[in-house]
Scaffold this active site. Sequence first.
Site, PDB file in Angstrom:
ATOM      1  CB  CYS A 116      12.546   9.360   8.994  1.00 43.05           C
ATOM      2  SG  CYS A 116      13.336   8.034   8.055  1.00 43.05           S
TER       3      CYS A 116
ATOM      4  CE  LYS B 110      -1.637   3.026   2.354  1.00 42.07           C
ATOM      5  NZ  LYS B 110      -1.815   4.405   1.797  1.00 42.07           N
TER       6      LYS B 110
ATOM      7  CD  GLU C 280       9.920  13.187  11.650  1.00 46.99           C
ATOM      8  OE1 GLU C 280      10.876  12.629  11.102  1.00 46.99           O
ATOM      9  OE2 GLU C 280       8.844  12.604  11.906  1.00 46.99           O
TER      10      GLU C 280
END
Length: 492
Positions: A280, A171, A380
């Site tokens: 990330c 996905k 973040e």
Amino acid sequence: MKRILENQWIGGAWTPSDAQAGIDVIDPSDESTIATVPAGTAADARRAVAAAQAAAEDWAKTPVKDRLRFLERFVARLEARAGEFADTITAEVGAPIQVAQRVQVGLALGIAKSFVEITKNFAFERTVGNSLVLREPAGVVAAITPWNVPLIMIIQKLVPALMAGCAVVHKPSELTPLHAYLLAEVTAECDLPPGVFNVVVGEGPVVGAALTADPGVDLISFTGSVRAGRQVGAIAAEHIKPVHLELGGKNASVVLPDADLDLAVKATVNQACFNTGQACLQWSRLLVPADRHDEAVALAGELAATYRVGSPRDPSTDVGPLVSAAALERVRGYIETGLDEGADLVTGGPEPLPDLPAGYYVQPTVFGKVGESMRIAQEEIFGPVLSIMPYDGEEEAIRIANGTPYGLHGSVWSQSLDHATHVAKRIRTGQVDINGGPFNVLAPFGGMKQSGIGRECGVEGLDAFCEIKAMQLPDEGAEAMGPSARGQAASA
């Protein structure tokens, strides 16, 4: 020209979706709609899982040498179509073309190639005393991936899963699904048996949730936000399903007092702005000795101000757009928060770029005198925003570096390799670069704390898609145990 895509890749064929609506894929450089894909349904997900289940047993029995032959064909076809993948990723992610070619596709190829030798040398069987220990395929894997480096993310999951003997349902992010259509074509060109790899496009709360809860899925490998990771983990826990989670990061670049400050600052700014800060493993915090803070601020601000922001198709562009309007709003919001919290704005800011009236562009932004409790130091941001944080003494530097909920990546800089290594060992992250050490596709990658569970890449990345079985063989040198003796041993 806008493409209309209405099918899912299920069971080795393009299969009409049950979707009643489409999802527009937006080019973030000019906000144009470049494609519409199906807003996939839970029924689409169930069909894909059923196709994977039907293919899983035969693929698991396929000899490793035959799986390797597929991988070699796969690498060759991926390499042959590298230009298509790069152009597609530039269009859907907004990555500058040279970044798309060199990293988004180039690193994905490097990871795929690394699993050729890893698989050849992997211990699928080993003998321990009188036991035969087997590493067997985990079964059907749901691979749920994000939008920022989409090809890398699926290659890190798909290739080791297939080499372990698993069947996969992928996905992709609904923001960037077009590379997944190309990937399905590549697997078909390599004669992968139908159903071993399936693609279902749709939104996470619908397709992702359906895959996570489906009893036919044996393992979930998810990369994305902490928020979404919690949801995936909670659904999986209801079914006692193993989960790999690679989540966010708030990574520190720690410059020790004896380091080459110019080198460390330049490397950190470059890394913080890679992929428009949408990574990330981005070093979003630069920790420097307090007495060198102003010098570091001047160096970082001067360099960031030279970055060329513009069309990702222009080879001279350093920083392309963010992926979406929502991403632009989030990043600008964090920059405004930094100003409100009292950090010093060195360069950049939240204002639109006047020369770029369309597209989701933001200026590379550097803040100085950032306190460790500020939101821009704790959360973040996922944009080209760097927080420079002064520290007093090595112990404080380590405490600040470890002082977020995350533990994914980081770096340490020192003239002494031994000293840098000593400090790196005390930083609670899954990976640390020392003095700019390059990314190694053979090394495991993953996080500690809220940055995730499990590892990708390297031997550990292949092992992650295996279940372990121990078969106790007769010990010819010992007397056979009678029923009562076996019962006593079992109850001991």
